[in-house]
Write a protein that holds these residues in place. Sequence first.
Motif, PDB file in Angstrom:
ATOM      1  N   ALA A 183      -0.200  12.227  11.664  1.00  0.00           N
ATOM      2  CA  ALA A 183      -0.753  12.504  10.328  1.00  0.00           C
ATOM      3  C   ALA A 183      -0.432  11.384   9.340  1.00  0.00           C
ATOM      4  O   ALA A 183      -1.250  11.038   8.483  1.00  0.00           O
ATOM      5  CB  ALA A 183      -0.212  13.833   9.803  1.00  0.00           C
ATOM      6  N   GLN A 184       0.764  10.807   9.459  1.00  0.00           N
ATOM      7  CA  GLN A 184       1.103   9.746   8.516  1.00  0.00           C
ATOM      8  C   GLN A 184       0.279   8.490   8.809  1.00  0.00           C
ATOM      9  O   GLN A 184      -0.140   7.796   7.876  1.00  0.00           O
ATOM     10  CB  GLN A 184       2.616   9.462   8.530  1.00  0.00           C
ATOM     11  CG  GLN A 184       3.092   8.530   7.429  1.00  0.00           C
ATOM     12  CD  GLN A 184       2.760   8.995   6.011  1.00  0.00           C
ATOM     13  OE1 GLN A 184       2.315  10.129   5.785  1.00  0.00           O
ATOM     14  NE2 GLN A 184       2.931   8.118   5.053  1.00  0.00           N
ATOM     15  N   ASN A 185      -0.001   8.214  10.067  1.00  0.00           N
ATOM     16  CA  ASN A 185      -0.944   7.134  10.381  1.00  0.00           C
ATOM     17  C   ASN A 185      -2.321   7.436   9.782  1.00  0.00           C
ATOM     18  O   ASN A 185      -2.942   6.565   9.178  1.00  0.00           O
ATOM     19  CB  ASN A 185      -1.091   6.975  11.905  1.00  0.00           C
ATOM     20  CG  ASN A 185      -0.264   5.823  12.451  1.00  0.00           C
ATOM     21  OD1 ASN A 185       0.727   5.423  11.837  1.00  0.00           O
ATOM     22  ND2 ASN A 185      -0.643   5.293  13.606  1.00  0.00           N
TER      23      ASN A 185
ATOM     24  N   GLN B  30       0.833  -1.211   0.000  1.00  0.00           N
ATOM     25  CA  GLN B  30       0.000   0.000   0.000  1.00  0.00           C
ATOM     26  C   GLN B  30       0.867   1.261   0.000  1.00  0.00           C
ATOM     27  O   GLN B  30       0.583   2.223  -0.725  1.00  0.00           O
ATOM     28  CB  GLN B  30      -0.920  -0.007   1.223  1.00  0.00           C
ATOM     29  CG  GLN B  30      -1.901   1.147   1.185  1.00  0.00           C
ATOM     30  CD  GLN B  30      -2.533   1.436   2.527  1.00  0.00           C
ATOM     31  OE1 GLN B  30      -3.184   0.579   3.114  1.00  0.00           O
ATOM     32  NE2 GLN B  30      -2.356   2.657   3.017  1.00  0.00           N
ATOM     33  N   MET B  31       1.939   1.258   0.777  1.00  0.00           N
ATOM     34  CA  MET B  31       2.844   2.427   0.799  1.00  0.00           C
ATOM     35  C   MET B  31       3.423   2.690  -0.592  1.00  0.00           C
ATOM     36  O   MET B  31       3.559   3.833  -1.006  1.00  0.00           O
ATOM     37  CB  MET B  31       3.986   2.195   1.787  1.00  0.00           C
ATOM     38  CG  MET B  31       3.540   2.178   3.242  1.00  0.00           C
ATOM     39  SD  MET B  31       4.921   1.798   4.344  1.00  0.00           S
ATOM     40  CE  MET B  31       4.039   1.659   5.912  1.00  0.00           C
TER      41      MET B  31
ATOM     42  N   LEU C 148      -2.244   6.817   5.956  1.00  0.00           N
ATOM     43  CA  LEU C 148      -2.217   5.407   5.562  1.00  0.00           C
ATOM     44  C   LEU C 148      -3.533   4.719   5.927  1.00  0.00           C
ATOM     45  O   LEU C 148      -4.008   3.845   5.189  1.00  0.00           O
ATOM     46  CB  LEU C 148      -1.038   4.701   6.240  1.00  0.00           C
ATOM     47  CG  LEU C 148       0.341   5.130   5.730  1.00  0.00           C
ATOM     48  CD1 LEU C 148       1.438   4.667   6.684  1.00  0.00           C
ATOM     49  CD2 LEU C 148       0.620   4.575   4.333  1.00  0.00           C
ATOM     50  N   ALA C 149      -4.128   5.124   7.056  1.00  0.00           N
ATOM     51  CA  ALA C 149      -5.436   4.556   7.429  1.00  0.00           C
ATOM     52  C   ALA C 149      -6.471   4.918   6.360  1.00  0.00           C
ATOM     53  O   ALA C 149      -7.231   4.065   5.895  1.00  0.00           O
ATOM     54  CB  ALA C 149      -5.870   5.071   8.795  1.00  0.00           C
TER      55      ALA C 149
ATOM     56  N   SER D 182      -5.909   2.977   3.235  1.00  0.00           N
ATOM     57  CA  SER D 182      -6.281   1.560   3.390  1.00  0.00           C
ATOM     58  C   SER D 182      -7.791   1.365   3.263  1.00  0.00           C
ATOM     59  O   SER D 182      -8.270   0.267   3.030  1.00  0.00           O
ATOM     60  CB  SER D 182      -5.791   1.025   4.741  1.00  0.00           C
ATOM     61  OG  SER D 182      -6.637   1.472   5.798  1.00  0.00           O
ATOM     62  N   MET D 183      -8.547   2.469   3.421  1.00  0.00           N
ATOM     63  CA  MET D 183     -10.005   2.405   3.266  1.00  0.00           C
ATOM     64  C   MET D 183     -10.430   2.762   1.836  1.00  0.00           C
ATOM     65  O   MET D 183     -11.616   3.004   1.578  1.00  0.00           O
ATOM     66  CB  MET D 183     -10.644   3.401   4.255  1.00  0.00           C
ATOM     67  CG  MET D 183     -10.442   3.036   5.732  1.00  0.00           C
ATOM     68  SD  MET D 183     -10.520   4.478   6.860  1.00  0.00           S
ATOM     69  CE  MET D 183     -12.292   4.756   6.903  1.00  0.00           C
TER      70      MET D 183
END
Lengths: 249, 249
Positions: free
Chosen positions: A118-120, A7-8, A123-124, A127-128
């Motif tokens: 913010a980076q979490n 994903q990254m 990515l969250a 991921s959605m």
Amino acid sequence: MNPVIEQMFRHRSIRKFKEQQLSDRQIRTIVEAAQRASTSNYYQAYSIIGVTDPIIKKEIADLSGHEHVERSGHFFVFCADLLRLIERAESVTRAKLKENLENTEHFLVAVIDAALAAQNASLAAESMGLGICYIGGIRNDMKRVDELLKLPEFVIPLFGLAVGYPDHDPGVKPRLPLEAVYFENIYCHDEAVYTRALENFDETLKKYYAERATNRRHDTWSDQIQRKLIRPVRSEVTEYVQSKGMNKI
Amino acid sequence: MNPVIEQMFRHRSIRKFKEQQLSDRQIRTIVEAAQRASTSNYYQAYSIIGVTDPIIKKEIADLSGHEHVERSGHFFVFCADLLRLIERAESVTRAKLKENLENTEHFLVAVIDAALAAQNASLAAESMGLGICYIGGIRNDMKRVDELLKLPEFVIPLFGLAVGYPDHDPGVKPRLPLEAVYFENIYCHDEAVYTRALENFDETLKKYYAERATNRRHDTWSDQIQRKLIRPVRSEVTEYVQSKGMNKI
């Protein structure tokens, strides 16, 4: 490579969003994911403001120069926040704590905490199935953003995060060769390798800009950076930050 | 909740590592994942130093006060790096660019870039079954870390990241209630809710510390913060950062 890392590697900033707004549940999940990031001294020295008021959203879109702020499915502003740390202290102690928070160290703590969160969040959201774009452009006028969001002392807006359902499909942008970014034990241990890596990146990017599907141009990394940095940029950030009690001493 | 977000919710810092070192392949994947994070103006204004020399590792462990630095499977130092932006400029232009990089805005850009990259690195490592711990303790003596890693002007060490195979299984630590961190449109729109959230968090934490498996204590969030902030902390960071050309004007 596992799904998280895959994903990254698929990340690209999204600058066109569908009209659909995020649900309260999605917003909550994104913020809770942000909160799970590491935090210096357990301070959690940031706040997140969700901007839903169309008038505020429009003004931030204008001042940052990004219309996708206005058209996002949800717009977050990430703030460095040292105020919460002194909120419950008695007045004498409070004055002392404030003084100790004014240095560069605590400015760093709050900025790093906010960025990790913010980076979490980013990515969250990705991921959605959502797209994201960081909006550093809010620092074009931090003072105005501060007024709009009614930020108290020891709280400053660092960047925005526009989130929404992607309405375009841009390519993944190249990154510097690993050899120009990662060193073992000492900085830039082999200067020839480092210089070659930067030269190669200019070549890679020239090709990327010339061949990409939309918005083709003739440019290199070094050239675009020089164009940006040749004039002073956001010199008033210094004074604004200090006026809020941060990064003063 | 999907696997990416589930992983974030399982995060806890790991402070005891097995002896096993990371493979070159694992290190490369972690750094490449870091590089995929968003970056302001495409600057990629950070460098990552992998510390493998046992003498340097030991000294950083000692000065930061964390022996798990020495025992990690790999130890990364994340640096804010504005030097790369001027590396390829001719000398006259270079002097001008340097001047424009000295302000708080560009300090912010580099710190945020480095932190976003580090959070990708952390999540990538965790997705591979590894544990991580941020080491802000390197800022106990930034000047010495700078000397050890031979950092040039416009490059400063921000924090370490110890990575390795977990050798303990600590619990997930509570976070502030969402109501104390996330606001809509204006900061802290309902002060009663905000205050109650902070009070509740102190209660939650008192219970958490009293009941956790190891290292029990009697403490609250507000109390531990006051104890930490009542004395000046790392006042010399300011001067060091400025001596490197950053955050000066």
